[in-house]
Design a protein around this motif. Structure first.
Motif, PDB file in Angstrom:
ATOM      1  N   THR A  60      56.868 -42.926  85.503  1.00 21.63           N
ATOM      2  CA  THR A  60      56.724 -40.807  84.077  1.00 21.63           C
ATOM      3  C   THR A  60      55.296 -40.818  84.073  1.00 21.63           C
ATOM      4  N   LEU A  61      54.592 -40.084  84.366  1.00 15.90           N
ATOM      5  CA  LEU A  61      53.561 -39.661  83.316  1.00 15.90           C
ATOM      6  C   LEU A  61      53.579 -39.587  82.286  1.00 15.90           C
ATOM      7  N   THR A  62      52.010 -40.494  82.380  1.00 18.16           N
ATOM      8  CA  THR A  62      51.338 -41.172  81.123  1.00 18.16           C
ATOM      9  C   THR A  62      50.806 -39.636  80.667  1.00 18.16           C
ATOM     10  N   SER A  63      50.440 -39.330  79.585  1.00 19.41           N
ATOM     11  CA  SER A  63      49.926 -37.693  78.532  1.00 19.41           C
ATOM     12  C   SER A  63      48.777 -37.608  79.450  1.00 19.41           C
ATOM     13  N   TYR A  64      48.002 -38.632  79.492  1.00 16.13           N
ATOM     14  CA  TYR A  64      46.249 -37.836  80.507  1.00 16.13           C
ATOM     15  C   TYR A  64      46.872 -37.686  81.831  1.00 16.13           C
ATOM     16  N   GLY A  65      48.516 -38.185  82.578  1.00 21.17           N
ATOM     17  CA  GLY A  65      48.751 -37.527  83.605  1.00 21.17           C
ATOM     18  C   GLY A  65      49.600 -36.300  83.669  1.00 21.17           C
ATOM     19  N   VAL A  66      49.879 -36.116  82.345  1.00 26.51           N
ATOM     20  CA  VAL A  66      50.687 -34.802  82.579  1.00 26.51           C
ATOM     21  C   VAL A  66      49.404 -33.637  82.797  1.00 26.51           C
ATOM     22  N   GLU A  67      48.448 -33.696  82.248  1.00 28.01           N
ATOM     23  CA  GLU A  67      47.362 -32.838  82.477  1.00 28.01           C
ATOM     24  C   GLU A  67      46.446 -33.025  84.129  1.00 28.01           C
ATOM     25  N   VAL A  68      46.733 -34.065  84.883  1.00 32.67           N
ATOM     26  CA  VAL A  68      46.309 -34.314  86.171  1.00 32.67           C
ATOM     27  C   VAL A  68      47.282 -33.689  87.292  1.00 32.67           C
ATOM     28  N   TYR A  69      48.520 -33.829  86.374  1.00 30.84           N
ATOM     29  CA  TYR A  69      49.556 -32.985  87.645  1.00 30.84           C
ATOM     30  C   TYR A  69      49.685 -31.158  87.138  1.00 30.84           C
ATOM     31  N   HIS A  70      49.052 -30.547  85.874  1.00 32.33           N
ATOM     32  CA  HIS A  70      49.210 -30.211  86.226  1.00 32.33           C
ATOM     33  C   HIS A  70      47.815 -29.194  86.995  1.00 32.33           C
ATOM     34  N   TYR A  71      46.136 -29.683  86.955  1.00 36.93           N
ATOM     35  CA  TYR A  71      45.665 -29.123  87.562  1.00 36.93           C
ATOM     36  C   TYR A  71      46.261 -29.747  89.354  1.00 36.93           C
ATOM     37  N   ALA A  72      46.493 -30.690  89.260  1.00 40.12           N
ATOM     38  CA  ALA A  72      46.461 -30.712  90.801  1.00 40.12           C
ATOM     39  C   ALA A  72      47.423 -29.478  91.058  1.00 40.12           C
ATOM     40  N   LYS A  73      48.868 -29.463  90.718  1.00 41.08           N
ATOM     41  CA  LYS A  73      49.688 -28.674  90.631  1.00 41.08           C
ATOM     42  C   LYS A  73      49.436 -27.393  90.909  1.00 41.08           C
ATOM     43  N   ALA A  74      48.044 -26.681  90.816  1.00 34.79           N
ATOM     44  CA  ALA A  74      46.958 -25.675  90.988  1.00 34.79           C
ATOM     45  C   ALA A  74      46.290 -25.760  91.472  1.00 34.79           C
ATOM     46  N   MET A  75      45.877 -27.004  91.906  1.00 34.04           N
ATOM     47  CA  MET A  75      45.143 -26.574  93.703  1.00 34.04           C
ATOM     48  C   MET A  75      46.161 -26.811  94.493  1.00 34.04           C
ATOM     49  N   VAL A  76      47.421 -27.606  94.547  1.00 36.91           N
ATOM     50  CA  VAL A  76      48.074 -26.945  95.965  1.00 36.91           C
ATOM     51  C   VAL A  76      48.293 -25.493  95.824  1.00 36.91           C
ATOM     52  N   GLU A  77      49.031 -25.037  94.839  1.00 36.65           N
ATOM     53  CA  GLU A  77      49.230 -24.068  94.794  1.00 36.65           C
ATOM     54  C   GLU A  77      47.918 -22.366  95.216  1.00 36.65           C
ATOM     55  N   GLN A  78      47.075 -22.894  95.687  1.00 31.57           N
ATOM     56  CA  GLN A  78      45.958 -22.187  95.605  1.00 31.57           C
ATOM     57  C   GLN A  78      45.606 -22.334  97.410  1.00 31.57           C
ATOM     58  N   TYR A  79      45.959 -23.939  97.469  1.00 37.10           N
ATOM     59  CA  TYR A  79      45.843 -24.091  99.286  1.00 37.10           C
ATOM     60  C   TYR A  79      47.094 -23.713  99.315  1.00 37.10           C
ATOM     61  N   LYS A  80      47.681 -23.022  99.415  1.00 42.12           N
ATOM     62  CA  LYS A  80      48.798 -22.798  99.709  1.00 42.12           C
ATOM     63  C   LYS A  80      48.636 -21.373 100.287  1.00 42.12           C
ATOM     64  N   ILE A  81      48.531 -20.658  99.147  1.00 39.32           N
ATOM     65  CA  ILE A  81      47.840 -19.112  99.544  1.00 39.32           C
ATOM     66  C   ILE A  81      46.709 -19.436 100.151  1.00 39.32           C
ATOM     67  N   VAL A  82      45.714 -20.054 100.781  1.00 39.39           N
ATOM     68  CA  VAL A  82      44.749 -19.578 100.897  1.00 39.39           C
ATOM     69  C   VAL A  82      45.055 -20.430 102.929  1.00 39.39           C
ATOM     70  N   GLU A  83      46.181 -21.070 102.909  1.00 40.44           N
ATOM     71  CA  GLU A  83      45.923 -21.611 103.721  1.00 40.44           C
ATOM     72  C   GLU A  83      47.456 -20.689 104.895  1.00 40.44           C
ATOM     73  N   LYS A  84      48.371 -19.738 103.785  1.00 41.31           N
ATOM     74  CA  LYS A  84      48.833 -17.944 103.996  1.00 41.31           C
ATOM     75  C   LYS A  84      47.939 -17.320 105.115  1.00 41.31           C
TER      76      LYS A  84
END
Length: 301
Positions: free
Chosen positions: A56-80
């Motif tokens: 499970t995510l720690t409270s800090y992990g929740v923040e990391v996940y949100h940043y990571a998710k944004a990066m992954v989504e942006q990567y998908k857009i650029v890749e496409k």
């Protein structure tokens, strides 16, 4: 830290399991676990709590996940965008609805009509237009603003690394069908508009740069009867088929366009509206866009 580690975090969170994530990502489970452990060691903080039931995510992990998710989504857009078989040259403009702007845009299409061209004009309000330039979904935005909005607008653009170039000005006037008896008046008052439907182009009243305050300043009657139109056809049909009015900008244009709407000053109050271009700072405009802007200024000079 590398991109794969961020991708691993997103997959673990969204599958709820390290083993499922490893399977989806075609990596071994020990390798995936090692990558996450290395990242936690590098940043000196724990991202996941590990238990017999899984992670499970720690409270800090929740923040990391949100940043990571944004990066992954942006990567998908650029890749496409980079890998899709598409036109070599793209001219994309975000703009409020205007017949003159559309006509000058079509001039660009006619002039630069080689193969491998894709032209787009995206009709929207100010906030959305700025967002599309900021996210590089459009090259430039053509927006309108009042003097009341200038300070907030320039601060907002500066914070986003964007800049403003004024093009021309117009006056807010009442739009009304030429079939209406009111269309023969030289000016219209608050009393004249009472009881009528107020037709609004919805995108001009959305977000932080909507024109609600401007209508208050003009003291437009609040009839509690409003029609929000998403396109020019609905806007024009409402004004012709219902007892109604709209507040719109009257631009002084050199090119006369046929119109069955009268544009009449409202009382003695004047409200100047500026049309401007928004672009990314220090970015040189493409030749096609420079041609478009010059044609616009020429039309409204």
């Amino acid at each position: 830290m590398d991109f794969n580690q961020l991708r691993f975090i997103v997959e673990i969170v969204e599958t709820g399991s390290i083993s499922k994530a490893a399977n989806n990502l075609f990596v071994s489970q020990p390798n995936l676990s090692s990558q996450i452990a290395n990242l936690e060691k590098e940043i000196g903080k724990t991202i996941f709590n590990r238990t017999n039931r899984g992670v499970t995510l720690t409270s800090y992990g929740v923040e990391v996940y949100h940043y990571a998710k944004a990066m992954v989504e942006q990567y998908k857009i650029v890749e496409k965008k980079l890998l899709t078989n598409s036109n070599e040259n793209k001219i994309k403009i975000a703009s409020f609805g205007s017949e003159i702007i559309n006509s000058q845009f079509f001039e660009v299409c006619r002039r630069y009509n080689k193969n491998n061209y894709e032209f787009e004009i995206y009709e929207c309000g100010v906030e959305k237009a700025i967002e599309k330039v900021n996210y590089r979904d459009c090259d430039i935005a053509i927006i309108i603003y009042s003097d009341f909005q200038l300070k907030k607008l320039t601060q907002f653009l500066a914070a986003e690394g964007l800049e403003l170039k004024n093009l021309f000005t117009g006056q807010m006037k009442v739009h009304i069908s030429k079939n209406s008896p009111l269309s023969r008046r030289k000016t219209l008052s608050k009393e004249n508009l009472k009881g009528l439907f107020h037709v609004k182009k919805s995108y001009l009243f959305e977000g932080m740069f909507g024109f609600d305050y401007e209508l208050e300043y003009l003291d437009i009657p609040n009839n509690k009867k409003t029609i929000l139109a998403n396109g020019n056809k609905t806007y024009n049909d409402a004004l012709h088929k219902l007892p109604s009015f709209a507040m719109e900008v009257d631009w002084k244009c050199n090119k006369e366009l046929p119109s069955d709407l009268a544009r009449i000053p409202y009382c003695d109050k004047k409200l100047t509206i500026t049309c401007a271009m928004v672009k990314r700072k220090n970015e040189i405009l493409k030749e096609e866009l420079t041609f478009f802007i010059n044609k616009l200024i020429e039309a409204y000079r």
